[in-house]
Design an enzyme around this catalytic site. Structure first.
Site, PDB file in Angstrom:
ATOM      1  N   THR A 160      32.171 -44.896  -5.408  1.00 46.31           N
ATOM      2  CA  THR A 160      32.454 -44.032  -4.274  1.00 46.31           C
ATOM      3  C   THR A 160      31.465 -44.506  -3.240  1.00 46.31           C
ATOM      4  OG1 THR A 160      33.210 -42.212  -5.620  1.00 46.31           O
ATOM      5  CG2 THR A 160      32.236 -41.579  -3.537  1.00 46.31           C
ATOM      6  N   SER A 191      36.360 -32.149  -7.188  1.00 45.38           N
ATOM      7  CA  SER A 191      35.500 -33.305  -6.932  1.00 45.38           C
ATOM      8  C   SER A 191      34.046 -32.972  -7.254  1.00 45.38           C
ATOM      9  CB  SER A 191      35.613 -33.686  -5.458  1.00 45.38           C
ATOM     10  OG  SER A 191      34.639 -34.635  -5.111  1.00 45.38           O
ATOM     11  N   THR A 228      35.807 -41.729  -1.069  1.00 48.92           N
ATOM     12  CA  THR A 228      36.079 -42.485  -2.288  1.00 48.92           C
ATOM     13  C   THR A 228      37.544 -42.839  -2.492  1.00 48.92           C
ATOM     14  OG1 THR A 228      35.658 -42.516  -4.686  1.00 48.92           O
ATOM     15  CG2 THR A 228      36.458 -40.458  -3.778  1.00 48.92           C
TER      16      THR A 228
HETATM   17  O1  DON Z   1      35.537 -36.802  -6.384  1.00 45.87           O
HETATM   18  C1  DON Z   1      34.904 -37.158  -7.359  1.00 45.87           C
HETATM   19  O2  DON Z   1      34.095 -36.469  -7.913  1.00 45.87           O
HETATM   20  C2  DON Z   1      35.107 -38.553  -7.883  1.00 45.87           C
HETATM   21  N1  DON Z   1      36.411 -39.010  -7.564  1.00 45.87           N
HETATM   22  C3  DON Z   1      34.051 -39.420  -7.314  1.00 45.87           C
HETATM   23  C4  DON Z   1      34.135 -40.797  -7.834  1.00 45.87           C
HETATM   24  C5  DON Z   1      32.886 -41.532  -7.748  1.00 45.87           C
HETATM   25  O3  DON Z   1      31.890 -41.055  -7.296  1.00 45.87           O
HETATM   26  C6  DON Z   1      32.904 -42.879  -8.286  1.00 45.87           C
HETATM   27  N2  DON Z   1      31.652 -43.464  -8.152  1.00 45.87           N
HETATM   28  N3  DON Z   1      30.714 -43.903  -8.252  1.00 45.87           N
END
Ligand code: DON
Length: 563
Positions: free
Chosen positions: A372, A443, A390
C-alpha cells in the site's frame, strides 16, 4: 592463525560500528515551510513543486497521488482507493473516504464453492477480486473542495512522467520481476510489465499517459465514463469479472467525520469506518495511557508486552464488530469508551501472556508482497494532509486494464469471504464485514494527524495491511513518549500482534535476544523470519521552532522533499 585473528578483529570492529550507527541520532530532511514525504522521490518532488508554485496541500495531494500511480505502480494507483485525513491551518479537520466498494452484483458468498468453501485466490487474483475504484473520485473531490491551482496543472507532471518514463530502482526491479508470472497468468495479453527488469531501466507508460490525459481534461468523467470506463468494463468482462458501467457511474467518494480522541495532552485524528485504523488506534492508545511509559524502556520486554496485550484485545474487537458503517451498526462510542477499555485490560498481567482464544489460525504472511502506500504533506500555509492509498496487495489483482495501462485493485479480499476464514493478512471478520452490493470492505488504513496544544504536531501513516495500525501506534509513541525525532522514529524496529494468529511478529535483528527470550518465557510466541518488514512509514513532524522534519522510511525508496 594470524588470518583468523584479523578476521575476528574485522568482525568485532564491524559489529561495533553497527551498534554505533544504530545509536546515532538520525535526522530526516528539515524544511522551513512545506514538505511532501512519499514512497518515491519523483512523486514527492512533483508534490513539492506544486507547493512551491503556490499550490496548497490539497493541490499537492492531487499531484502526488497521480504521480505515485505512475512511478510506484505496485501500490500508487488510479485503479484502487484510499482515505485522507486533513487538518486546515485554522484547526478544522475532516476526512475523505475514497475506498473501493463491492460491485452491484456482488453477493455474500461469491468467493465460496458449492460446498461452502472459499475458492483459493478468487478474491485476490484476477478480475473477480476487483472492487470499484475510488481514487480518481477521491482526488477530484479533494480538488473541488479545496484545490486552488488549475486542475490540469496538477495532472500534467504525471502525464509527462508516464510518457517520458522514469528510472526503475533496484527494489522496484525486484518487485516487478517477482510479479511477472502473475501478470502473465491473469491477463490475456502481454503487458508492458512482463520483461526482465533491472535497476536503471526506464519505464514508459504511454497508455497510462493517455488515461491521465482523459482525467486531466474531463475530471471524474475521464475515468468513470467514456473511453476509460469502456476499456475497464470491457476488459474486466472479457476476463469474467462483474464490474459494470453503472458501478462506475455510481461511485462516490464520501466526506466523513474522522475519529478524534485525546491521548494525554495530544489530540489524535484518524480515519473512521470503513477504515478500522481510527477506532483501533484509539482503543490501543487508551489501553496504554494509564501505564507510566516513562518507566518502561522503548522496545523492552515490558513495552512489547503492554502493546501486545492492548493490540490483541483491540484486534479481537475489530474482527467482531467492525464493518462499513453505511451498512452495519457499529458501537463506536462504546468501543472507545474508557471504562470499557479499562475493563478489557483488567485481565492483563505482567506475569504471563493472555492467550488468544483458540480459533482457526490465520495465514501469517501472504505469498504476495504486501503493498500500500502512504504520503504526508504539510504546506506553507500550515494545512496538513495524511493519505493512505492502495491496490491491496502488490499490483492489486494484477489485472492491467488493456488499452488504459493501469492496475486494478484486489480489495474484495478485505471483506470477510467466510466467517472464521482469514484474509491475506490473516485477519478474521464477522457478519459486519461480509460482502454486500455496494458495501465498502473493512480497511486497516490509518492516515493520522497529531496535535499538541491545538497546534499541528505530526502527520503520519503507513502501508502494511493489518500491521498499519500498530506501526502508526509505535510512531506516535516514539515521538510523544520517547521524544524521538521523525526520522529516528521511522527507523526504529517494529513489532505487531493482531489477536490471531497468536504471535508477535518482529522485524529481524531489531530486538535483543534477551528481550525475545523473556517474552517467550512469559508465553509469547515470536515470529521473526525472512526479511520481514513491518510498514513503510512516511511522516512529518513539526519541530518546536516551527521547522518540519521528514521521516521517510528507509525500508523502501521513500523520500522527503520540501523547502
Ligand atoms: O485496506 C487495507 O487494510 C488493506 N487493503 C491495506 C493493504 C496494505 O496495506 C498492503 N500493504 N502493505
Amino acid at each position: 592463525m594470524k588470518k583468523l585473528i584479523l578476521l575476528f578483529t574485522v568482525i568485532f570492529l564491524l559489529s561495533n560500528c553497527k551498534t554505533a550507527t544504530k545509536n546515532k541520532k538520525v535526522t530526516g530532511l528539515i524544511a522551513e515551510k512545506a514538505m511532501v514525504v512519499s514512497a518515491r522521490k519523483e512523486a514527492s518532488k512533483i508534490g513539492s513543486d506544486i507547493l512551491q508554485k503556490g499550490g496548497n496541500a490539497y493541490d499537492a495531494m492531487v499531484a502526488t497521488h497521480f504521480a505515485l500511480a505512475v512511478v510506484y505502480p505496485v501500490a500508487g494507483n488510479i485503479g484502487g482507493g484510499g482515505f485522507m485525513v486533513y487538518r486546515n491551518n485554522d484547526g478544522t479537520k475532516g476526512s475523505l473516504d475514497f475506498r473501493e466498494k463491492a460491485p452491484i452484483t456482488a453477493h455474500r458468498d461469491m468467493y465460496l464453492d458449492s460446498l461452502g468453501n472459499v475458492i483459493k485466490n478468487k478474491s485476490t487474483l484476477g478480475a473477480h477480486a476487483v472492487g470499484i475504484p475510488g481514487s480518481v473520485a477521491g482526488a477530484v473531490e479533494v480538488y473541488n473542495k479545496f484545490g486552488s491551482l488549475p486542475f490540469n496543472e496538477l495532472v500534467q507532471p504525471s502525464i509527462d512522467l508516464a510518457r517520458n518514463g522514469f528510472i526503475v530502482t533496484k527494489k522496484q526491479a525486484n518487485s516487478l520481476n517477482n510479479a511477472t508470472k502473475r501478470f502473465e497468468k491473469v491477463n490475456n495479453f502481454k503487458t508492458l510489465f512482463q520483461k526482465e527488469w533491472k535497476e536503471g531501466d526506464v519505464l514508459k507508460q504511454e497508455e497510462l499517459a493517455q488515461t491521465l490525459e482523459r482525467i486531466r481534461d474531463f475530471g471524474k468523467n475521464g475515468f468513470y465514463k467514456g473511453k476509460t470506463a469502456d476499456l475497464l468494463v470491457n476488459y474486466v468482462t472479457e476476463l469474467g469479472g462483474i464490474i459494470s458501467h453503472k458501478d462506475l457511474e455510481k461511485y462516490k467518494a464520501i466526506w466523513r467525520k474522522p475519529i478524534t480522541f485525546n491521548y494525554k495532552d495530544y489530540t489524535i485524528t484518524s480515519m473512521t469506518l470503513p477504515a478500522s485504523g481510527g477506532i483501533c488506534l484509539a482503543q490501543i492508545l487508551k489501553s496504554v495511557e494509564p501505564f507510566n511509559l516513562s518507566e518502561i524502556n522503548h522496545n523492552s520486554t515490558k513495552y512489547i508486552q503492554l502493546l501486545t496485550e492492548a493490540e490483541r484485545r483491540s484486534y479481537a474487537d475489530r474482527a467482531n464488530f467492525l464493518g462499513d458503517i453505511d451498512f452495519v451498526k457499529v458501537p463506536m462510542d462504546s468501543l472507545t469508551n474508557k471504562n470499557y477499555i479499562n475493563k478489557r485490560m483488567s485481565s492483563f498481567s505482567w506475569k504471563k501472556a493472555t492467550p488468544s482464544s483458540e480459533v482457526s489460525h490465520g495465514k501469517i504472511l501472504g505469498y504476495e508482497s504486501n503493498e500500500t502506500t502512504h504520503y504526508s504533506i504539510v504546506d506553507q500555509f500550515g494545512n496538513a494532509v495524511s493519505v493512505t492509498t492502495t491496490l491491496n496487495t502488490g499490483y492489486g489483482s494484477k489485472v492491467l486494464v488493456k488499452g488504459a495501462g493501469f492496475f486494478l485493485n484486489n480489495e474484495m479480499d478485505d471483506f470477510s469471504s467466510k466467517p472464521g476464514v482469514p484474509n491475506v493478512y490473516g485477519l478474521l471478520g464477522s457478519e459486519a464485514n461480509s460482502i454486500a452490493p455496494e458495501k465498502r470492505m473493512l480497511s486497516s488504513m490509518t492516515p493520522t494527524i497529531v496535535e499538541q496544544n491545538g497546534k499541528l504536531k505530526m502527520v503520519v501513516g503507513t502501508p502494511g495491511g493489518s500491521t498499519i495500525i500498530t506501526s502508526v501506534l509505535q510512531n506516535i509513541l516514539n515521538v510523544t513518549e520517547y521524544n524521538m525525532g521523525m526520522q529516528e522514529s521511522v527507523n526504529q524496529p517494529r513489532f505487531h500482534h493482531q489477536w490471531l494468529p497468536d504471535i508477535i511478529r518482529m522485524e529481524p535483528n531489531g530486538f535483543t535476544k534477551e528481550t525475545k527470550t523473556n517474552l517467550e518465557s512469559l508465553g509469547y510466541k515470536i515470529y521473526e523470519k525472512n526479511s520481514l518488514i513491518i510498514g513503510k512509514v512516511d511522516a512529518i513532524l513539526v519541530l518546536p521552532n516551527g521547522q518540519l522534519e521528514g521521516g521517510a522510511d528507509p525500508r523502501g525508496d521513500d523520500t522527503a522533499v520540501g523547502f
